[in-house]
Motif scaffolding. Structure first.
Motif, PDB file in Angstrom:
ATOM      1  N   PRO A  52       2.985  -9.396   7.105  1.00 44.55           N
ATOM      2  CA  PRO A  52       2.534  -9.973   5.834  1.00 44.55           C
ATOM      3  C   PRO A  52       1.996  -8.905   4.880  1.00 44.55           C
ATOM      4  CG  PRO A  52       0.912 -10.361   7.538  1.00 44.55           C
ATOM      5  CD  PRO A  52       2.087  -9.715   8.218  1.00 44.55           C
ATOM      6  N   VAL A  53       2.218  -9.114   3.590  1.00 43.19           N
ATOM      7  CA  VAL A  53       1.674  -8.202   2.580  1.00 43.19           C
ATOM      8  C   VAL A  53       0.334  -8.742   2.100  1.00 43.19           C
ATOM      9  CG1 VAL A  53       3.913  -7.325   1.860  1.00 43.19           C
ATOM     10  CG2 VAL A  53       2.950  -9.278   0.689  1.00 43.19           C
ATOM     11  N   ALA A  54      -0.577  -7.838   1.786  1.00 50.16           N
ATOM     12  CA  ALA A  54      -1.906  -8.224   1.324  1.00 50.16           C
ATOM     13  C   ALA A  54      -1.932  -8.467  -0.183  1.00 50.16           C
ATOM     14  CB  ALA A  54      -2.919  -7.138   1.687  1.00 50.16           C
ATOM     15  N   ARG A  55      -1.065  -7.761  -0.916  1.00 55.07           N
ATOM     16  CA  ARG A  55      -1.034  -7.880  -2.369  1.00 55.07           C
ATOM     17  C   ARG A  55       0.377  -7.555  -2.837  1.00 55.07           C
ATOM     18  NH1 ARG A  55      -1.643  -4.789  -7.076  1.00 55.07           N
ATOM     19  NH2 ARG A  55      -1.472  -2.863  -5.920  1.00 55.07           N
ATOM     20  N   GLY A  56       0.751  -8.092  -3.991  1.00 50.22           N
ATOM     21  CA  GLY A  56       2.054  -7.825  -4.572  1.00 50.22           C
ATOM     22  C   GLY A  56       3.036  -8.959  -4.313  1.00 50.22           C
ATOM     23  N   ARG A  57       4.280  -8.728  -4.764  1.00 44.76           N
ATOM     24  CA  ARG A  57       5.322  -9.755  -4.635  1.00 44.76           C
ATOM     25  C   ARG A  57       6.614  -9.136  -4.140  1.00 44.76           C
ATOM     26  NH1 ARG A  57       6.468 -13.784  -9.071  1.00 44.76           N
ATOM     27  NH2 ARG A  57       7.958 -12.181  -9.651  1.00 44.76           N
ATOM     28  N   ILE A  58       7.365  -9.939  -3.411  1.00 47.12           N
ATOM     29  CA  ILE A  58       8.726  -9.591  -3.021  1.00 47.12           C
ATOM     30  C   ILE A  58       9.603 -10.724  -3.523  1.00 47.12           C
ATOM     31  CG2 ILE A  58      10.293  -9.110  -1.111  1.00 47.12           C
ATOM     32  CD1 ILE A  58       7.776  -8.229   0.487  1.00 47.12           C
ATOM     33  N   VAL A  59      10.536 -10.392  -4.405  1.00 46.05           N
ATOM     34  CA  VAL A  59      11.380 -11.397  -5.056  1.00 46.05           C
ATOM     35  C   VAL A  59      12.835 -11.118  -4.703  1.00 46.05           C
ATOM     36  CG1 VAL A  59      12.062 -12.419  -7.256  1.00 46.05           C
ATOM     37  CG2 VAL A  59       9.721 -11.596  -6.944  1.00 46.05           C
ATOM     38  N   TRP A  60      13.508 -12.118  -4.160  1.00 48.84           N
ATOM     39  CA  TRP A  60      14.917 -12.018  -3.785  1.00 48.84           C
ATOM     40  C   TRP A  60      15.695 -13.038  -4.588  1.00 48.84           C
ATOM     41  CZ3 TRP A  60      18.645  -9.317  -1.838  1.00 48.84           C
ATOM     42  CH2 TRP A  60      19.771  -9.912  -1.291  1.00 48.84           C
ATOM     43  N   GLN A  61      16.599 -12.582  -5.432  1.00 46.09           N
ATOM     44  CA  GLN A  61      17.437 -13.430  -6.279  1.00 46.09           C
ATOM     45  C   GLN A  61      16.613 -14.462  -7.040  1.00 46.09           C
ATOM     46  OE1 GLN A  61      20.406 -14.860  -3.497  1.00 46.09           O
ATOM     47  NE2 GLN A  61      21.580 -12.966  -3.693  1.00 46.09           N
ATOM     48  N   GLY A  62      15.503 -14.014  -7.608  1.00 47.87           N
ATOM     49  CA  GLY A  62      14.649 -14.870  -8.419  1.00 47.87           C
ATOM     50  C   GLY A  62      13.649 -15.708  -7.653  1.00 47.87           C
ATOM     51  N   GLN A  63      13.686 -15.691  -6.337  1.00 49.03           N
ATOM     52  CA  GLN A  63      12.775 -16.499  -5.520  1.00 49.03           C
ATOM     53  C   GLN A  63      11.701 -15.612  -4.910  1.00 49.03           C
ATOM     54  OE1 GLN A  63      14.610 -18.310  -2.096  1.00 49.03           O
ATOM     55  NE2 GLN A  63      12.777 -19.412  -1.521  1.00 49.03           N
ATOM     56  N   ASP A  64      10.438 -15.971  -5.128  1.00 49.21           N
ATOM     57  CA  ASP A  64       9.327 -15.258  -4.515  1.00 49.21           C
ATOM     58  C   ASP A  64       9.307 -15.593  -3.032  1.00 49.21           C
ATOM     59  OD1 ASP A  64       6.957 -14.018  -3.813  1.00 49.21           O
ATOM     60  OD2 ASP A  64       5.789 -14.908  -5.423  1.00 49.21           O
ATOM     61  N   LEU A  65       9.314 -14.575  -2.197  1.00 51.64           N
ATOM     62  CA  LEU A  65       9.393 -14.782  -0.749  1.00 51.64           C
ATOM     63  C   LEU A  65       8.037 -14.961  -0.078  1.00 51.64           C
ATOM     64  CD1 LEU A  65      12.145 -12.180   0.193  1.00 51.64           C
ATOM     65  CD2 LEU A  65      12.404 -14.606  -0.340  1.00 51.64           C
ATOM     66  N   LYS A  66       6.964 -14.928  -0.841  1.00 46.79           N
ATOM     67  CA  LYS A  66       5.628 -15.038  -0.253  1.00 46.79           C
ATOM     68  C   LYS A  66       5.525 -16.317   0.579  1.00 46.79           C
ATOM     69  CE  LYS A  66       0.769 -14.794  -1.188  1.00 46.79           C
ATOM     70  NZ  LYS A  66       0.029 -13.630  -1.577  1.00 46.79           N
ATOM     71  N   GLY A  67       5.099 -16.163   1.802  1.00 48.39           N
ATOM     72  CA  GLY A  67       4.893 -17.302   2.687  1.00 48.39           C
ATOM     73  C   GLY A  67       6.127 -17.757   3.440  1.00 48.39           C
ATOM     74  N   PRO A  69       8.835 -17.570   6.255  1.00 48.89           N
ATOM     75  CA  PRO A  69       8.997 -16.874   7.538  1.00 48.89           C
ATOM     76  C   PRO A  69      10.299 -16.075   7.554  1.00 48.89           C
ATOM     77  CG  PRO A  69       9.413 -19.216   7.798  1.00 48.89           C
ATOM     78  CD  PRO A  69       8.945 -19.017   6.388  1.00 48.89           C
ATOM     79  N   SER A  70      10.405 -15.162   8.497  1.00 47.25           N
ATOM     80  CA  SER A  70      11.564 -14.266   8.543  1.00 47.25           C
ATOM     81  C   SER A  70      12.883 -15.018   8.713  1.00 47.25           C
ATOM     82  CB  SER A  70      11.395 -13.224   9.645  1.00 47.25           C
ATOM     83  OG  SER A  70      11.246 -13.834  10.898  1.00 47.25           O
ATOM     84  N   TYR A  71      12.904 -16.116   9.464  1.00 51.09           N
ATOM     85  CA  TYR A  71      14.167 -16.837   9.652  1.00 51.09           C
ATOM     86  C   TYR A  71      14.654 -17.474   8.353  1.00 51.09           C
ATOM     87  CZ  TYR A  71      11.497 -21.225  10.018  1.00 51.09           C
ATOM     88  OH  TYR A  71      10.670 -22.299   9.768  1.00 51.09           O
ATOM     89  N   GLU A  72      13.735 -17.893   7.476  1.00 57.14           N
ATOM     90  CA  GLU A  72      14.156 -18.444   6.186  1.00 57.14           C
ATOM     91  C   GLU A  72      14.613 -17.341   5.246  1.00 57.14           C
ATOM     92  OE1 GLU A  72      11.713 -21.364   4.306  1.00 57.14           O
ATOM     93  OE2 GLU A  72      11.409 -22.459   6.164  1.00 57.14           O
ATOM     94  N   ARG A  73      14.012 -16.168   5.339  1.00 53.48           N
ATOM     95  CA  ARG A  73      14.469 -15.025   4.549  1.00 53.48           C
ATOM     96  C   ARG A  73      15.873 -14.629   4.993  1.00 53.48           C
ATOM     97  NH1 ARG A  73       9.160 -11.374   3.224  1.00 53.48           N
ATOM     98  NH2 ARG A  73       7.716 -13.102   3.166  1.00 53.48           N
ATOM     99  N   ALA A  74      16.143 -14.675   6.298  1.00 49.91           N
ATOM    100  CA  ALA A  74      17.481 -14.365   6.805  1.00 49.91           C
ATOM    101  C   ALA A  74      18.487 -15.377   6.289  1.00 49.91           C
ATOM    102  CB  ALA A  74      17.475 -14.329   8.330  1.00 49.91           C
ATOM    103  N   ARG A  75      18.126 -16.650   6.276  1.00 52.53           N
ATOM    104  CA  ARG A  75      19.020 -17.685   5.738  1.00 52.53           C
ATOM    105  C   ARG A  75      19.319 -17.471   4.256  1.00 52.53           C
ATOM    106  NH1 ARG A  75      16.218 -22.900   8.501  1.00 52.53           N
ATOM    107  NH2 ARG A  75      17.100 -22.600  10.570  1.00 52.53           N
ATOM    108  N   ALA A  76      18.346 -16.894   3.543  1.00 48.51           N
ATOM    109  CA  ALA A  76      18.522 -16.626   2.110  1.00 48.51           C
ATOM    110  C   ALA A  76      19.370 -15.383   1.866  1.00 48.51           C
ATOM    111  CB  ALA A  76      17.157 -16.474   1.446  1.00 48.51           C
ATOM    112  N   GLY A  77      19.653 -14.612   2.927  1.00 44.71           N
ATOM    113  CA  GLY A  77      20.521 -13.456   2.776  1.00 44.71           C
ATOM    114  C   GLY A  77      19.899 -12.121   3.082  1.00 44.71           C
ATOM    115  N   ILE A  78      18.627 -12.126   3.483  1.00 45.69           N
ATOM    116  CA  ILE A  78      17.961 -10.888   3.892  1.00 45.69           C
ATOM    117  C   ILE A  78      18.026 -10.825   5.407  1.00 45.69           C
ATOM    118  CG2 ILE A  78      15.782  -9.632   3.973  1.00 45.69           C
ATOM    119  CD1 ILE A  78      15.111 -10.764   1.273  1.00 45.69           C
ATOM    120  N   ALA A  79      18.684  -9.807   5.942  1.00 42.57           N
ATOM    121  CA  ALA A  79      18.871  -9.712   7.401  1.00 42.57           C
ATOM    122  C   ALA A  79      17.641  -9.139   8.071  1.00 42.57           C
ATOM    123  CB  ALA A  79      20.075  -8.847   7.710  1.00 42.57           C
ATOM    124  N   THR A  80      17.381  -9.571   9.312  1.00 41.08           N
ATOM    125  CA  THR A  80      16.300  -9.012  10.110  1.00 41.08           C
ATOM    126  C   THR A  80      16.855  -8.149  11.206  1.00 41.08           C
ATOM    127  OG1 THR A  80      16.243 -10.964  11.523  1.00 41.08           O
ATOM    128  CG2 THR A  80      14.712 -10.908   9.678  1.00 41.08           C
TER     129      THR A  80
END
Length: 80
Positions: A52-67, A69-80
């Protein structure tokens, strides 16, 4: 497009990343370079949701990934 905006990441009291930002666009090569211990792996773990990040944002294709989980990020196209 991936945007990492001023993220901070901690392992307990030790700060691993401080204000890291980057952009990666489709069709372009983005490279993270650095000597041992400067946070390359920590940055990738933050992007994929393994740390988890303490501050800042990670945005993938316009969607903020904060919160997300890794499996949902993988489904969105970010591989683990």
């Amino acid at each position: 497009m991936l945007n990492v905006e001023a993220i901070d990441l901690y392992y307990g009291a030790a700060q691993a990343l401080r204000g890291v930002s980057l952009s990666a666009e489709p069709g372009q090569v983005t490279c993270v370079l650095g000597r041992n211990g400067v946070g390359k792996t920590s940055l990738l773990r933050a992007i994929v949701g393994q740390q988890p990040v303490a501050r800042g944002r990670i945005v993938w294709q316009g969607q903020d990934l904060k919160g997300l989980p890794s499996y949902e990020r993988a489904r969105a196209g970010i591989a683990t």
